[in-house]
Scaffold this active site. Structure first.
Site, PDB file in Angstrom:
ATOM      1  N   GLY A 120      55.774   5.666 -36.637  1.00  0.00           N
ATOM      2  CA  GLY A 120      57.228   5.771 -36.658  1.00  0.00           C
ATOM      3  C   GLY A 120      57.998   4.610 -36.071  1.00  0.00           C
ATOM      4  O   GLY A 120      59.214   4.514 -36.261  1.00  0.00           O
ATOM      5  N   GLU A 179      49.283   6.111 -34.734  1.00  0.00           N
ATOM      6  CA  GLU A 179      49.207   5.904 -36.190  1.00  0.00           C
ATOM      7  C   GLU A 179      50.330   5.016 -36.701  1.00  0.00           C
ATOM      8  O   GLU A 179      51.067   5.399 -37.623  1.00  0.00           O
ATOM      9  CB  GLU A 179      49.321   7.255 -36.920  1.00  0.00           C
ATOM     10  CG  GLU A 179      48.261   8.253 -36.604  1.00  0.00           C
ATOM     11  CD  GLU A 179      48.560   9.611 -37.239  1.00  0.00           C
ATOM     12  OE1 GLU A 179      49.702   9.849 -37.697  1.00  0.00           O
ATOM     13  OE2 GLU A 179      47.648  10.438 -37.267  1.00  0.00           O
ATOM     14  N   ARG A 212      54.211   0.782 -40.474  1.00  0.00           N
ATOM     15  CA  ARG A 212      55.226  -0.258 -40.642  1.00  0.00           C
ATOM     16  C   ARG A 212      55.221  -1.285 -39.511  1.00  0.00           C
ATOM     17  O   ARG A 212      55.358  -2.471 -39.763  1.00  0.00           O
ATOM     18  CB  ARG A 212      56.592   0.451 -40.686  1.00  0.00           C
ATOM     19  CG  ARG A 212      57.717  -0.416 -41.120  1.00  0.00           C
ATOM     20  CD  ARG A 212      59.056   0.330 -40.967  1.00  0.00           C
ATOM     21  NE  ARG A 212      59.043   1.713 -41.351  1.00  0.00           N
ATOM     22  CZ  ARG A 212      59.490   2.177 -42.529  1.00  0.00           C
ATOM     23  NH1 ARG A 212      59.954   1.348 -43.434  1.00  0.00           N
ATOM     24  NH2 ARG A 212      59.469   3.473 -42.781  1.00  0.00           N
ATOM     25  N   CYS A 220      65.497  -1.484 -66.547  1.00  0.00           N
ATOM     26  CA  CYS A 220      66.660  -0.896 -67.201  1.00  0.00           C
ATOM     27  C   CYS A 220      67.157   0.351 -66.480  1.00  0.00           C
ATOM     28  O   CYS A 220      67.049   1.468 -66.998  1.00  0.00           O
ATOM     29  CB  CYS A 220      66.313  -0.606 -68.651  1.00  0.00           C
ATOM     30  SG  CYS A 220      65.919  -2.140 -69.484  1.00  0.00           S
TER      31      CYS A 220
END
Ligand code: LLP
Length: 419
Positions: free
Chosen positions: A236, A272, A275, A341
């Protein structure tokens, strides 16, 4: 006017030359930056009985995983695909934890056979299924219960996980019942707690609150005869997506919160982060295909799109975008979009950049986490190549996908069968 850009090199490598050689869009990861992030967390954890298990979902490239392994980092997995990647990258099973709300029986069996460290169990149904899988294999499964602490981590709604309304974990109330009945499941060693409250968290308060709740529960369990051998504090930790705006917490301050909340805990602590270890270490290199002068806005159409980096279209996430050019040019406001698109294929609106022309090289920063890992081939766009750079050298850790590989497994002819 924009001064000479400092972004022409990355971990000692000339980005323009790299883009020239390998083409764009191209994910580029700095090994040095990843190692520095790992080291900052490891040094904060000094003296603790702690293991870092990298959240593989953030960047599952095996080249990245083997770097993690070389630094003594384990893996937090959520599928057998991630299990196999981690094992193939050399991460030993005893450094692998298995999270996720929907582990199938086959996945649990494969993880048991591999001999992973422990399962983070998210529902009673899963606990019973784990008992059955372990019984069938004649082994003991080590398990932690994932606590949903009902804490608001102030993250975007789509990546919040620690509130009672989210699908993750169980209440302390329910977990208490699991421990009371734990001897009924003789093939599961339920002796751990797990908590993960969300992602891209930029404040310590929500962590503190969650860890304090877990600590109170660990003490209560110990007092009632249920020893706890492992506490997993999840991931986190946020990173900087927008320079001068996002202020990530320092690893040392975060670990101080863990130490304080869990003081006296003598078992193994698991972390854990995903990021935090790889986010800022990666960039997505892309070229301007077209500069489009609309009536109201100017558009930069890049050769990267939402299929390569989904975060802006999925979460309205900000990523800094900077030119990789040495030229001084007047600043201009652009909507920066991809060629897919969909109107949602937008990286940034009204972003000010030095004036661009087609062919210019840009980099989208902080793309090392949840970038390539969330890519798709939407609009039949092949997956981008990925490169690991280390002090002036590079290694391609994923070849650019070839058209043949993209369509492999499909058949144009219809071979009808009956079920
Ligand atoms: N542990 C568990 C159980 C998780 O669910 C996650 C992430 C992590 C650890 C790692 O979290 P991190 O340290 O990376 O924040 N795709 C989203 C992020 C989804 C995170 C899912 N779970 C994004 O691009 O922002």
């Amino acid at each position: 006017m924009q001064p000479d850009t400092p972004h022409a090199t990355f971990d000692g490598l000339d980005l323009r030359a790299l883009a020239e050689r390998l083409g764009t869009p191209l994910y580029v990861y700095s090994a040095s930056a990843m190692r520095a992030q790992i080291a900052s967390l490891q040094s904060a954890l000094g003296g603790m009985n702690a293991l870092i298990c990298f959240a593989v979902k953030a960047n599952p490239n095996r080249g990245v995983l083997s770097l993690m392994n070389a630094q003594g980092v384990g893996a937090d997995i959520v599928s057998v695909g991630e299990l196999r990647r981690a094992l193939q990258a050399g991460i030993p099973a005893e450094r692998i934890v298995f999270s996720g709300v929907g582990k199938t029986d086959a996945e649990m069996t494969e993880a048991l056979d591999a001999g992973i460290l422990r399962f983070n169990v998210e529902s009673h149904d899963e606990l019973v299924a784990l008992q059955c899988a372990a019984l069938e294999r004649g082994v003991l499964a080590r398990a932690s219960v994932r606590i949903n602490p009902d804490v608001d981590a102030f993250t975007p709604a789509k990546i919040s996980t620690g509130k009672a309304e989210n699908k993750f974990g169980v209440s302390i109330h329910e977990a208490r019942r699991w421990f009371s009945a734990r001897h009924e499941l003789d093939h599961v060693e339920l002796d751990g707690l797990h908590v993960h409250i969300g992602s891209q968290i930029l404040e310590l308060g929500p962590f503190r609150e969650a860890f304090q709740r877990v600590a109170a529960f660990w003490k209560e369990l110990t007092a009632s005869g249920h020893p706890i051998a492992s506490i997993d504090v999840g991931g986190g930790l946020g990173v900087c997506y927008r320079e001068g705006h996002d202020q990530p917490v320092h690893a040392a301050d975060y670990v101080a919160v863990v130490r304080e909340a869990l003081a006296g805990f003598e078992g193994q602590l698991l972390f854990e982060p995903g990021r935090y270890l790889v986010g800022e270490a990666g960039v997505l290199l892309t070229r301007v295909i077209r500069v489009k002068h609309g009536d109201e806005r100017q558009f930069l159409v890049l050769d990267a799109a939402m299929n390569d980096l989904a975060r802006p279209s999925l979460y309205d996430a900000w990523h800094d975008i900077v030119p990789v050019t040495g030229e001084v040019r007047p600043m201009t406001s652009y909507d920066i979009v991809g060629p897919v698109c969909e109107t949602g294929d937008t990286f940034a609106r009204a972003r000010t950049l030095p004036a661009c022309s087609s062919g210019d090289l840009l980099m989208i920063r902080t793309a090392g986490a949840y970038g390539a890992s969330m890519a798709s081939t939407y609009n039949s766009r092949p997956l981008a190549a990925e490169v690991l750079v280390d002090a002036g050298r590079y290694a391609v850790v994923r070849q650019r996908q070839r058209f043949e590989d993209m369509v492999a497994g499909e058949t144009a002819a219809h071979h009808w069968e009956t079920a």
